[in-house]
Scaffold this active site. Structure first.
Site, PDB file in Angstrom:
ATOM      1  N   ASP A  91       1.037  38.453   7.966  1.00  0.00           N
ATOM      2  CA  ASP A  91      -0.278  37.873   8.204  1.00  0.00           C
ATOM      3  C   ASP A  91      -0.464  37.521   9.678  1.00  0.00           C
ATOM      4  O   ASP A  91       0.481  37.526  10.465  1.00  0.00           O
ATOM      5  CB  ASP A  91      -0.450  36.603   7.371  1.00  0.00           C
ATOM      6  CG  ASP A  91      -0.575  36.889   5.881  1.00  0.00           C
ATOM      7  OD1 ASP A  91      -0.963  38.020   5.527  1.00  0.00           O
ATOM      8  OD2 ASP A  91      -0.281  35.993   5.078  1.00  0.00           O
ATOM      9  N   TYR A  95      13.104  36.443   5.270  1.00  0.00           N
ATOM     10  CA  TYR A  95      12.309  35.669   6.217  1.00  0.00           C
ATOM     11  C   TYR A  95      13.047  34.389   6.589  1.00  0.00           C
ATOM     12  O   TYR A  95      13.883  33.888   5.833  1.00  0.00           O
ATOM     13  CB  TYR A  95      10.969  35.276   5.599  1.00  0.00           C
ATOM     14  CG  TYR A  95       9.932  36.375   5.559  1.00  0.00           C
ATOM     15  CD1 TYR A  95       8.971  36.486   6.551  1.00  0.00           C
ATOM     16  CD2 TYR A  95       9.910  37.298   4.511  1.00  0.00           C
ATOM     17  CE1 TYR A  95       8.002  37.480   6.505  1.00  0.00           C
ATOM     18  CE2 TYR A  95       8.944  38.293   4.455  1.00  0.00           C
ATOM     19  CZ  TYR A  95       8.002  38.383   5.463  1.00  0.00           C
ATOM     20  OH  TYR A  95       7.043  39.375   5.415  1.00  0.00           O
TER      21      TYR A  95
END
Length: 284
Positions: free
Chosen positions: A63, A124
């Protein structure tokens, strides 16, 4: 998204990284916003002196504002273009790309490789500081400041109930026709020697806003606003809870993408395309 490369083309794997703060996410957008995909595709077209834009397929679309250290993509190039430019492609891309995105490797991919569907996990990291003075100015673009002292043990206790295969609808922004079932393989927190708290989050795949929502829930546990069993109860309820905040994107970095052995790439890609369901209650 086919794993079959058209005759006369070569599939090239790209390993890359970027600082996401000035990008409107990974994916090229119709409105012309600056994106990682757009920058790389434009650079590829320029350095190969091509009239055509060769489209990238990425392991995980990030994003707006999210960073990547170990992103992976693939692109199918004409055999002649690859043969002519392969030896100098990295150096030419380095000269053409802006300073906030780099391509580190460009290699012919093994048969069956698909950057998105062949992946077996994405890892992540989310970084937070609870230092009363705030964030180190040199790290401000990559670390979130949380203005409450955080209990790492409580956050790890909360994390344990979230690991495994679940329907993460309570922690995802729904997309039409997409499943929210994921296998969360690892979720843990540690406080680094410099005092920064770092979450490691690894799963076979992620749905939209999943990592940032999970982090938001665990921060509420860490600062004492919710008990350690609360994130698990939210998960079990299966609906969005207004108390679960999607934390800001700049603390999030895609660190690494994992792939199986070459001979398993095609099978993994086919498996990943299947829409998953959870076993029915009471089933064997």
């Amino acid at each position: 998204m086919s794993d079959e490369v058209e005759p006369g083309y070569v599939r090239v794997r790209l390993d890359l990284s970027y600082d996401g703060r000035d990008f409107s996410g990974w994916a090229r957008q119709r409105e012309g916003q600056r994106t990682v995909q757009g920058e790389i595709e434009d650079a590829l077209r320029t350095v190969t002196r091509s009239a055509e834009t060769y489209e990238l397929t990425v392991a995980g679309r990030t994003d707006s504002g999210v960073h990547a250290r170990g992103q992976v993509a693939h692109v199918d190039l004409p055999e002649g273009v690859w043969a002519e430019h392969r030896e100098k492609l990295l150096r030419r891309l380095a000269g053409r790309l802006p300073h906030d995105v780099r391509v580190w490797k460009a290699e012919e991919a093994p048969p069956g490789f698909n950057a998105r569907f062949s992946a077996i996990w994405r890892r992540y990291a989310y970084r937070v500081t609870d230092h009363p003075g705030g964030v180190d100015p040199l790290l401000r673009g990559h670390v979130l400041w949380h203005d409450w002292t955080l209990d790492v043990d409580a956050m790890n206790e909360a994390a344990r109930a979230l690991v495994g295969e679940h329907d993460f609808a309570a922690y995802c922004k729904r997309r039409e026709g997409a499943t929210t079932i994921r296998t969360l393989q690892e979720l843990r927190w540690e406080r680094r020697p410099d005092g920064i708290l770092e979450a490691t989050v690894r799963a076979d795949a992620f749905c939209h806003n999943m990592v940032r929502s999970l982090v938001g829930a665990m921060l509420f546990v860490g600062d004492g606003h919710r008990p350690p069993d609360w994130p698990g109860k939210v998960l079990a309820a299966g609906v969005r809870d207004s108390a679960v905040h999607v934390v800001r994107p700049h603390g999030l970095t895609l660190e690494e993408v994992g792939y199986p052995a070459d001979e398993l790439l095609a099978a993994r890609s086919a498996q990943a395309r299947n829409k998953r369901t959870l076993p029915a209650a009471g089933c064997c």
